[in-house]
Scaffold this motif. Sequence first.
Motif, PDB file in Angstrom:
ATOM      1  N   THR A  57       0.840  -1.202   0.000  1.00 50.71           N
ATOM      2  CA  THR A  57       0.000   0.000   0.000  1.00 50.71           C
ATOM      3  C   THR A  57       0.872   1.247   0.000  1.00 50.71           C
ATOM      4  O   THR A  57       2.021   1.219   0.450  1.00 50.71           O
ATOM      5  CB  THR A  57      -0.938   0.051   1.222  1.00 50.71           C
ATOM      6  OG1 THR A  57      -0.151   0.132   2.406  1.00 50.71           O
ATOM      7  CG2 THR A  57      -1.848  -1.157   1.289  1.00 50.71           C
ATOM      8  N   GLU A  87      -6.404  -0.599  -6.697  1.00 51.13           N
ATOM      9  CA  GLU A  87      -7.593   0.071  -6.163  1.00 51.13           C
ATOM     10  C   GLU A  87      -7.154   1.299  -5.378  1.00 51.13           C
ATOM     11  O   GLU A  87      -6.078   1.312  -4.791  1.00 51.13           O
ATOM     12  CB  GLU A  87      -8.319  -0.906  -5.240  1.00 51.13           C
ATOM     13  CG  GLU A  87      -9.601  -0.417  -4.655  1.00 51.13           C
ATOM     14  CD  GLU A  87     -10.246  -1.466  -3.757  1.00 51.13           C
ATOM     15  OE1 GLU A  87     -11.069  -1.066  -2.928  1.00 51.13           O
ATOM     16  OE2 GLU A  87      -9.927  -2.670  -3.863  1.00 51.13           O
ATOM     17  N   THR A  88      -7.989   2.331  -5.372  1.00 53.30           N
ATOM     18  CA  THR A  88      -7.719   3.516  -4.556  1.00 53.30           C
ATOM     19  C   THR A  88      -8.825   3.652  -3.515  1.00 53.30           C
ATOM     20  O   THR A  88      -9.988   3.373  -3.797  1.00 53.30           O
ATOM     21  CB  THR A  88      -7.659   4.799  -5.409  1.00 53.30           C
ATOM     22  OG1 THR A  88      -8.917   5.012  -6.026  1.00 53.30           O
ATOM     23  CG2 THR A  88      -6.584   4.704  -6.481  1.00 53.30           C
ATOM     24  N   ARG A  89      -8.430   4.087  -2.322  1.00 51.41           N
ATOM     25  CA  ARG A  89      -9.395   4.275  -1.237  1.00 51.41           C
ATOM     26  C   ARG A  89      -9.157   5.623  -0.559  1.00 51.41           C
ATOM     27  O   ARG A  89      -8.236   5.750   0.246  1.00 51.41           O
ATOM     28  CB  ARG A  89      -9.275   3.158  -0.208  1.00 51.41           C
ATOM     29  CG  ARG A  89      -9.686   1.818  -0.756  1.00 51.41           C
ATOM     30  CD  ARG A  89      -9.727   0.784   0.323  1.00 51.41           C
ATOM     31  NE  ARG A  89     -10.109  -0.506  -0.246  1.00 51.41           N
ATOM     32  CZ  ARG A  89     -10.085  -1.631   0.422  1.00 51.41           C
ATOM     33  NH1 ARG A  89      -9.695  -1.644   1.684  1.00 51.41           N
ATOM     34  NH2 ARG A  89     -10.443  -2.751  -0.163  1.00 51.41           N
ATOM     35  N   ASP A  91      -9.412   8.353   2.198  1.00 51.48           N
ATOM     36  CA  ASP A  91      -9.642   8.157   3.634  1.00 51.48           C
ATOM     37  C   ASP A  91     -10.652   9.138   4.217  1.00 51.48           C
ATOM     38  O   ASP A  91     -10.944   9.106   5.405  1.00 51.48           O
ATOM     39  CB  ASP A  91      -8.331   8.207   4.412  1.00 51.48           C
ATOM     40  CG  ASP A  91      -7.701   9.586   4.446  1.00 51.48           C
ATOM     41  OD1 ASP A  91      -8.292  10.558   3.912  1.00 51.48           O
ATOM     42  OD2 ASP A  91      -6.598   9.706   5.016  1.00 51.48           O
TER      43      ASP A  91
END
Length: 109
Positions: A57, A87-89, A91
């Motif tokens: 990550t 994938e992008t998350r 925050d």
Amino acid sequence: MRQDLANRILKAATARLGEPVTLSRDSSSYSLRGIFSEIHSEVDVDTGLNVTSAIPTLTINGADLSIEPSGNDRVTVADGRTFIVRETRPDGEGGIVLLMYLAQTNNYL
């Protein structure tokens, strides 16, 4: 005001704990700092056996990029390894966690 504080904290964290990385898309490259980690995830697949996997990550400050990271972007970390964004998350506080996998130099597909 809260978003400004969160952005300042994330900026300080990436400055102190981060490393230089390069995010690439097509022919464009962007240099920034990010917090790279290779965490392990363990899943019980209802067989009594656990499956363990490493998940690389990268946590970045969204304000450090003029583009929104997306799947298939490439990230080169300080030790020279290149990863592909899976994938992008976001925050919710201005940071973005990129879930990645190691780019293979021998792709037989």
